[in-house]
Design an enzyme around this catalytic site. Structure first.
Site, PDB file in Angstrom:
ATOM      1  N   SER A   1       7.736   1.755   7.446  1.00  0.00           N
ATOM      2  CA  SER A   1       6.339   1.553   7.073  1.00  0.00           C
ATOM      3  C   SER A   1       6.172   0.647   5.859  1.00  0.00           C
ATOM      4  CB  SER A   1       5.674   2.899   6.775  1.00  0.00           C
ATOM      5  OG  SER A   1       6.278   3.480   5.644  1.00  0.00           O
TER       6      SER A   1
ATOM      7  N   THR B   1       3.304  -2.093   1.487  1.00  0.00           N
ATOM      8  CA  THR B   1       3.187  -1.450   2.800  1.00  0.00           C
ATOM      9  C   THR B   1       3.148  -2.484   3.903  1.00  0.00           C
ATOM     10  OG1 THR B   1       1.891   0.193   4.032  1.00  0.00           O
ATOM     11  CG2 THR B   1       0.655  -1.474   2.856  1.00  0.00           C
TER      12      THR B   1
ATOM     13  N   THR C   1      -1.752   6.548  -0.649  1.00  0.00           N
ATOM     14  CA  THR C   1      -1.118   6.314   0.635  1.00  0.00           C
ATOM     15  C   THR C   1      -1.982   7.001   1.690  1.00  0.00           C
ATOM     16  OG1 THR C   1       0.890   6.643   1.967  1.00  0.00           O
ATOM     17  CG2 THR C   1       0.421   8.307   0.297  1.00  0.00           C
ATOM     18  N   GLY C   2      -1.839   6.565   2.935  1.00  0.00           N
ATOM     19  CA  GLY C   2      -2.663   7.141   3.985  1.00  0.00           C
ATOM     20  C   GLY C   2      -3.541   6.075   4.607  1.00  0.00           C
TER      21      GLY C   2
ATOM     22  N   THR D   1       3.272   4.387   2.770  1.00  0.00           N
ATOM     23  CA  THR D   1       3.181   3.266   1.836  1.00  0.00           C
ATOM     24  C   THR D   1       3.939   3.694   0.609  1.00  0.00           C
ATOM     25  OG1 THR D   1       0.960   2.659   2.578  1.00  0.00           O
ATOM     26  CG2 THR D   1       1.524   2.071   0.306  1.00  0.00           C
TER      27      THR D   1
ATOM     28  N   ARG E   1      -6.037  -7.559   9.386  1.00  0.00           N
ATOM     29  CA  ARG E   1      -6.565  -6.357   8.716  1.00  0.00           C
ATOM     30  C   ARG E   1      -5.850  -6.174   7.369  1.00  0.00           C
ATOM     31  NH1 ARG E   1      -4.031  -1.381   6.732  1.00  0.00           N
ATOM     32  NH2 ARG E   1      -5.506   0.337   6.955  1.00  0.00           N
TER      33      ARG E   1
END
Ligand code: GLY
Length: 320
Positions: free
Chosen positions: A80, A198, A231-232, A180, A208
């Protein structure tokens, strides 16, 4: 002239109030003697170790951030971060990163960059070698190459797209992982810096950009107060300037832990998704205290000081 005792007492009390107000605890906070590094996810442990070792070797705060995050990018941890990270909907990774230095208040970021092995180093070049804060896409890659960062050719996109289309395209972008590395460093003198890197959400639309390279969303560092990283699902962080919010909560006197939790509660209260946000935060303050919170999952994060390096876990916050 001697100050009357009651007046001196009230001055002392005022001083005590101001001090404890600043650190957000009734008894005041013990200021950490040595450095502290905190980062997201268990893979952050290796990054923290690199950052602590860099500080011990006399390198700068920003060196520590860069070297720590480069370690995660190098191993493309958890698929990731870095070039081994999650491909976008067209089958290739577009990477985001930023870096922020507390003492100078300088910052640099790259977004949607392709074929660059260490986006965090590209972000640092933007900070130190340009008069800008953020470069995106082709321009970011060109600038990074001009400054000699490690790269891979990006002329094989057609074959990458084909192999991706033949079996890997994620069906549910939101669920395809959003790990991330956000890494925050406090040196032994209380100076702060941080970085974030990330590949972003797997299966994202080409172009994006998530929260990670956006100052105040994926990362924010305020030399006066503290720093926070996220993160997320970036969309659920960046619509609320999540890390800026946490730093402002700490400025008001909250501990890093309370500030992280309060940010999750604030976002959950405002957002139609409630707590189903898939977001997590880490934070540290000027005195060396730290905290972490997650909206709707267990969240492992890594903390290192001189001689100690560990992975801790917080449960999701209790919905209000
Ligand atoms: N937090 C990483 C991303 O959503 O891109």
């Amino acid at each position: 002239m001697l100050t009357p005792i009651p007046a001196r007492l009230s001055q002392l009390l005022l001083l005590l109030f101001l001090l404890t107000g600043c650190v957000g605890t009734p008894m005041g906070a013990k200021v950490l003697d040595g450095p502290l590094v905190i980062s997201t996810w268990p893979f952050g442990k290796h990054a923290n170790d690199k950052a602590i070792a860099a500080l011990a070797a006399g390198k700068s705060l920003i060196d520590a951030v860069e070297l720590g995050i480069r370690e995660t990018e190098r191993v493309s941890a958890d698929g990731s971060v870095g070039l081994g990270g999650r491909p976008n909907a067209a089958g290739y990774p577009q990477l985001d990163a930023c870096i922020m230095d507390g003492p100078s208040r300088d910052a640099g970021a790259v977004a949607g960059i392709e074929g660059i092995v260490h986006p965090i180093s590209a972000a640092r070049h933007v900070m130190e070698k340009s008069k800008h804060v953020m470069l995106v896409g082709e321009g970011a890659r060109w600038f990074a190459l001009e400054h000699g960062v490690e790269s891979v050719p990006i002329d094989d996109l057609a074959s990458k797209k084909q192999s991706w289309a033949e079996g890997h395209r994620p069906k549910d972008v939101d669920r395809d992982g959003h790990d991330t590395i956000a890494l925050l460093v406090r040196d032994k003198d209380g100076h702060l810096a941080g970085g974030c890197s990330t590949s972003g959400a797997g299966g994202k639309l080409p172009g994006r950009v998530g929260d990670s390279p956006i100052l105040g969303s994926g990362l924010y560092v305020d030399e006066e107060v503290g720093a926070a990283g996220a993160t997320g699902i970036g969309e659920n962080v960046m619509r609320y300037c999540g890390t800026f919010l946490i730093v402002e909560f700490m400025r008001q006197g909250m501990t890093p832990q309370a500030a992280c939790e309060e940010a999750v509660h604030r976002i959950a209260r405002l957002d139609p998704r409630g707590y189903k946000l898939d977001i997590c935060f880490v934070a540290l303050d000027k005195t060396g205290r730290y905290g972490a919170a997650a909206s709707n999952q267990k969240f492992p994060f890594a903390v290192a000081t001189n001689g100690k390096s560990k992975v801790l876990t917080v449960e999701q916050v209790t919905p209000r």
